[in-house]
Design a protein around this motif. Structure first.
Motif, PDB file in Angstrom:
ATOM      1  N   GLU A  52     -64.768   6.402 126.455  1.00  0.00           N
ATOM      2  CA  GLU A  52     -63.520   6.059 125.774  1.00  0.00           C
ATOM      3  C   GLU A  52     -63.756   4.862 124.856  1.00  0.00           C
ATOM      4  O   GLU A  52     -64.411   3.883 125.236  1.00  0.00           O
ATOM      5  N   GLU A  72     -57.989   5.314 124.272  1.00  0.00           N
ATOM      6  CA  GLU A  72     -58.274   6.292 125.330  1.00  0.00           C
ATOM      7  C   GLU A  72     -59.033   7.521 124.803  1.00  0.00           C
ATOM      8  O   GLU A  72     -59.422   8.394 125.577  1.00  0.00           O
ATOM      9  N   ASP A  73     -59.252   7.568 123.497  1.00  0.00           N
ATOM     10  CA  ASP A  73     -59.976   8.694 122.901  1.00  0.00           C
ATOM     11  C   ASP A  73     -61.488   8.528 123.048  1.00  0.00           C
ATOM     12  O   ASP A  73     -61.997   7.412 123.199  1.00  0.00           O
ATOM     13  N   LYS A  74     -62.174   9.656 122.961  1.00  0.00           N
ATOM     14  CA  LYS A  74     -63.622   9.630 122.800  1.00  0.00           C
ATOM     15  C   LYS A  74     -63.943   9.916 121.338  1.00  0.00           C
ATOM     16  O   LYS A  74     -63.138  10.508 120.619  1.00  0.00           O
TER      17      LYS A  74
END
Length: 338
Positions: A188, A310-312
């Protein structure tokens, strides 16, 4: 077997410990050790051959003798192969060069070769940490060939079956460093730390704006009172430049002013804001307009180019956005300069 086995190279992390391992491995290239240490001898000879071929691509001689020592005339590793090939290695973990040391070391080796009628020296810059490709170009200009962590791993992995604790510990250390460097791809964004940013910058360096132009020009670490940050420059003009900053994952429009006047940054922000509205870019003011030789004038937030915390990472999307921002920066930089 437990995976918690202590690793000497995770304890002794300094360059002197790495110097010792490299010297130790090179010495196994001596022909009299071949019978008792078959695989270490093979590994050593492959490493030596690979390094010598940096300068002598057709080198294919049998390696019979290896003399190697550390810290001779301040050179990290000083090697003589077959009594005719002088090899010097400047060994680095996370630090860089300083005070024209590479030029001085090359001159020392050249004088030694001339004195003893050896072949021209082979000068190697061995780096197991990370370093920008731009700064490595300077190393090459100083007459050194680069040998990076990935190059070292490629050889050592071929001999991963060697049952020797010293060898296995060093190999495990390199694997761990490489894994850390690649972890950003699956982590993340809000959890990124120094190795993730280094890995990300390395990824951007290998993307191209044009046939010859890297997407990311250079990157490094800046220590400061606020805790330091990793930065990478995407594009630069004499008075303005576009920079990624690890702290907050910001994309920053920066301006230079020898007079350290904050109104210079404010003027640039006002100009950029008007142009951004026309192009549909979301720009923010910095938390404050500082007063220094370099100042942040405008910011694109992390979520607007890299992703939410919270993203990859989505590599294709990020590269596309950066190309768009760079095009906007170039157009506005030219207009602002006029």
């Amino acid at each position: 077997m437990t995976n918690n086995k202590p690793n000497i190279f995770n304890i002794a992390t300094k360059e002197l410990s790495q110097d010792a391992f490299i010297t130790w491995l090179l010495l196994f290239g001596n022909v009299e050790l071949e019978a008792d240490y078959v695989e270490l001898n093979k590994c050593s000879r492959e490493l030596i051959t690979t390094l010598l071929r940096k300068q002598y691509p057709d080198f294919d001689s049998m390696i019979t003798s290896v003399e190697a020592k550390r810290q001779h005339q301040n050179i990290d590793i000083w090697v003589l192969i077959n009594q005719c090939y002088r090899l010097i290695i400047e060994d680095k973990t996370n630090t860089g060069t300083h005070n024209n040391q590479l030029k001085r070391y090359r001159e020392i080796a050249e004088k030694d070769c001339h004195k003893h009628n050896y072949a021209n020296p082979v000068c190697i810059y061995l780096k197991t940490g990370n370093q920008s490709l731009g700064s490595l170009e300077n190393v090459k200009q100083d007459g050194f060939y680069t040998f990076l962590r990935q190059d070292f791993l490629e050889i050592l992995e071929k001999y991963s079956h060697i049952q020797n604790d010293i060898f296995q510990d060093f190999l495990a250390r390199l694997r761990m460093l490489e894994d850390k460097n690649e972890a950003f791809k699956d982590k993340e964004i809000g959890q990124w730390a120094k190795y993730d940013w280094q890995g990300f910058f390395g990824f951007l360096e290998n993307e191209r704006l044009g046939e010859e132009e890297r997407l990311l020009k250079k990157w490094a670490y800046a220590a400061n009172a606020a805790g330091g940050l990793w930065w990478g420059i995407l594009k630069s003009y004499p008075s303005v430049y576009l920079q990624i900053e690890s702290k907050g994952g910001k994309l920053c429009f920066k301006i230079r002013d020898e007079n350290k006047q904050s109104h210079t940054a404010k003027t640039y922000f006002a100009f950029l804001s008007k142009k951004a509205q026309e192009k549909g870019f979301i720009l923010h003011k910095p938390k404050r307009f500082g007063s220094g030789k370099t100042m942040t004038a405008a910011v694109i937030a992390c979520e607007d180019w890299l992703g939410n915390k919270e993203d990859k990472l989505n590599p294709e999307d990020v590269v596309l956005r950066l190309r768009q921002v760079i095009a906007f920066f170039e157009e506005t930089a030219q207009q602002f300069s006029k």
